[in-house]
Motif scaffolding. Sequence first.
Motif, PDB file in Angstrom:
ATOM      1  N   GLN A  24      -6.564   9.486   0.001  1.00 53.11           N
ATOM      2  CA  GLN A  24      -5.867   8.617   0.954  1.00 53.11           C
ATOM      3  C   GLN A  24      -6.632   7.317   1.141  1.00 53.11           C
ATOM      4  O   GLN A  24      -7.856   7.281   1.050  1.00 53.11           O
ATOM      5  CB  GLN A  24      -5.702   9.315   2.308  1.00 53.11           C
ATOM      6  CG  GLN A  24      -4.750  10.503   2.291  1.00 53.11           C
ATOM      7  CD  GLN A  24      -4.554  11.078   3.690  1.00 53.11           C
ATOM      8  OE1 GLN A  24      -5.420  10.958   4.550  1.00 53.11           O
ATOM      9  NE2 GLN A  24      -3.399  11.696   3.914  1.00 53.11           N
ATOM     10  N   LYS A  67      -5.554   9.369  -7.096  1.00 49.98           N
ATOM     11  CA  LYS A  67      -5.633  10.221  -5.910  1.00 49.98           C
ATOM     12  C   LYS A  67      -6.571  11.411  -6.123  1.00 49.98           C
ATOM     13  O   LYS A  67      -7.080  11.989  -5.162  1.00 49.98           O
ATOM     14  CB  LYS A  67      -4.241  10.712  -5.531  1.00 49.98           C
ATOM     15  CG  LYS A  67      -3.373   9.655  -4.856  1.00 49.98           C
ATOM     16  CD  LYS A  67      -2.057  10.242  -4.406  1.00 49.98           C
ATOM     17  CE  LYS A  67      -1.302   9.262  -3.526  1.00 49.98           C
ATOM     18  NZ  LYS A  67      -1.988   9.036  -2.232  1.00 49.98           N
ATOM     19  N   LEU A 114       0.873  -1.177   0.000  1.00 51.65           N
ATOM     20  CA  LEU A 114       0.000   0.000   0.000  1.00 51.65           C
ATOM     21  C   LEU A 114       0.909   1.226   0.000  1.00 51.65           C
ATOM     22  O   LEU A 114       1.536   1.541   1.014  1.00 51.65           O
ATOM     23  CB  LEU A 114      -0.919  -0.004   1.228  1.00 51.65           C
ATOM     24  CG  LEU A 114      -1.818   1.224   1.416  1.00 51.65           C
ATOM     25  CD1 LEU A 114      -2.773   1.397   0.247  1.00 51.65           C
ATOM     26  CD2 LEU A 114      -2.600   1.107   2.730  1.00 51.65           C
ATOM     27  N   HIS A 115       0.998   1.900  -1.144  1.00 51.14           N
ATOM     28  CA  HIS A 115       1.903   3.044  -1.215  1.00 51.14           C
ATOM     29  C   HIS A 115       1.524   3.959  -2.379  1.00 51.14           C
ATOM     30  O   HIS A 115       0.757   3.586  -3.272  1.00 51.14           O
ATOM     31  CB  HIS A 115       3.357   2.566  -1.385  1.00 51.14           C
ATOM     32  CG  HIS A 115       3.582   1.672  -2.561  1.00 51.14           C
ATOM     33  ND1 HIS A 115       3.642   2.121  -3.870  1.00 51.14           N
ATOM     34  CD2 HIS A 115       3.770   0.319  -2.631  1.00 51.14           C
ATOM     35  CE1 HIS A 115       3.854   1.116  -4.687  1.00 51.14           C
ATOM     36  NE2 HIS A 115       3.939   0.002  -3.969  1.00 51.14           N
ATOM     37  N   ASP A 116       2.077   5.174  -2.343  1.00 48.69           N
ATOM     38  CA  ASP A 116       1.865   6.121  -3.431  1.00 48.69           C
ATOM     39  C   ASP A 116       2.545   5.620  -4.699  1.00 48.69           C
ATOM     40  O   ASP A 116       3.621   5.014  -4.650  1.00 48.69           O
ATOM     41  CB  ASP A 116       2.433   7.490  -3.061  1.00 48.69           C
ATOM     42  CG  ASP A 116       1.653   8.143  -1.933  1.00 48.69           C
ATOM     43  OD1 ASP A 116       0.519   7.701  -1.657  1.00 48.69           O
ATOM     44  OD2 ASP A 116       2.187   9.091  -1.319  1.00 48.69           O
ATOM     45  N   TYR A 145      -4.732   0.360  -8.885  1.00 46.43           N
ATOM     46  CA  TYR A 145      -4.227   1.730  -8.933  1.00 46.43           C
ATOM     47  C   TYR A 145      -5.444   2.651  -8.841  1.00 46.43           C
ATOM     48  O   TYR A 145      -6.275   2.685  -9.760  1.00 46.43           O
ATOM     49  CB  TYR A 145      -3.479   1.990 -10.233  1.00 46.43           C
ATOM     50  CG  TYR A 145      -2.223   1.161 -10.407  1.00 46.43           C
ATOM     51  CD1 TYR A 145      -0.974   1.679 -10.096  1.00 46.43           C
ATOM     52  CD2 TYR A 145      -2.291  -0.145 -10.903  1.00 46.43           C
ATOM     53  CE1 TYR A 145       0.184   0.926 -10.259  1.00 46.43           C
ATOM     54  CE2 TYR A 145      -1.152  -0.912 -11.080  1.00 46.43           C
ATOM     55  CZ  TYR A 145       0.087  -0.375 -10.752  1.00 46.43           C
ATOM     56  OH  TYR A 145       1.220  -1.120 -10.920  1.00 46.43           O
ATOM     57  N   THR A 156      -2.790   5.641  -5.766  1.00 51.55           N
ATOM     58  CA  THR A 156      -2.420   4.767  -4.656  1.00 51.55           C
ATOM     59  C   THR A 156      -2.397   3.340  -5.183  1.00 51.55           C
ATOM     60  O   THR A 156      -3.363   2.890  -5.807  1.00 51.55           O
ATOM     61  CB  THR A 156      -3.431   4.859  -3.503  1.00 51.55           C
ATOM     62  OG1 THR A 156      -3.464   6.202  -3.013  1.00 51.55           O
ATOM     63  CG2 THR A 156      -3.033   3.929  -2.362  1.00 51.55           C
TER      64      THR A 156
END
Length: 243
Positions: A149, A144, A101-103, A141, A122
């Motif tokens: 978030q 954002k 789980l990340h940008d 994906y 994200t």
Amino acid sequence: MSAKYLQIAADLTKKIEQGSYIPGSFLPSEPNLTALYHVSRETIRKALNELMLAGLIQKIKGKGSIVLSNARFSFPISNITSFDELNQQEQMHATTRVLALHDSHLPINISQELNLTDTAATYIGRLRSVNHEPIVIDEDYILKKYVPQLSKQVAENSLYSYFEQELGLAIDYATKAITVEPASNKIINQLQLTDTNLVVVVRSLTYLKDTSFFQYTVASHRPDKFKFIDFARRKTEHGGFIL
């Protein structure tokens, strides 16, 4: 709390799986099911439609709904069905583990295909298991622009419930491409593939009601655990439907 027709569909699914209604037998008639569950006939029809989409029954005019043999989980490709919804419909008792789980950004080929400049997203990687046996890897994906978030807790549960009920997003349609591909060593290990190195990959581009693209998904399925179903109706040469 899920809709009443989904609860009835889940109960009938459970009864089919437990052998209360065996393949080749007929479910109780719609009037009998209406009386059994104390709901309207329309609610029963919606529940039976869920079973048809899942490949559990076939309606035969003048006879009723016959139970079909179903050795694999059925994934309706013509609908936008989340894994959480499939889990409820199929009574799989599945679990979800968040792997990442990340940008991130949309893959370049997708951003180019859709001619997008704002590609901030994200990335969520999740492993789905049934009875401690891995069956699906989902890679999402989420732009954002629409979902700034995402928490691990949300990712472990239903993203669509969060999108629709908490954020008020109107998810409307998707395009899907389904292929059978050799799996990477990473996916082979994650899905514990032994007899094959092939996976069924479903790539989805999902859009909101205003036609805005907001989600790209790559879902890798074990081929021995799923069958993919669709519903098609033949058109006449004049554009109508054959009934």
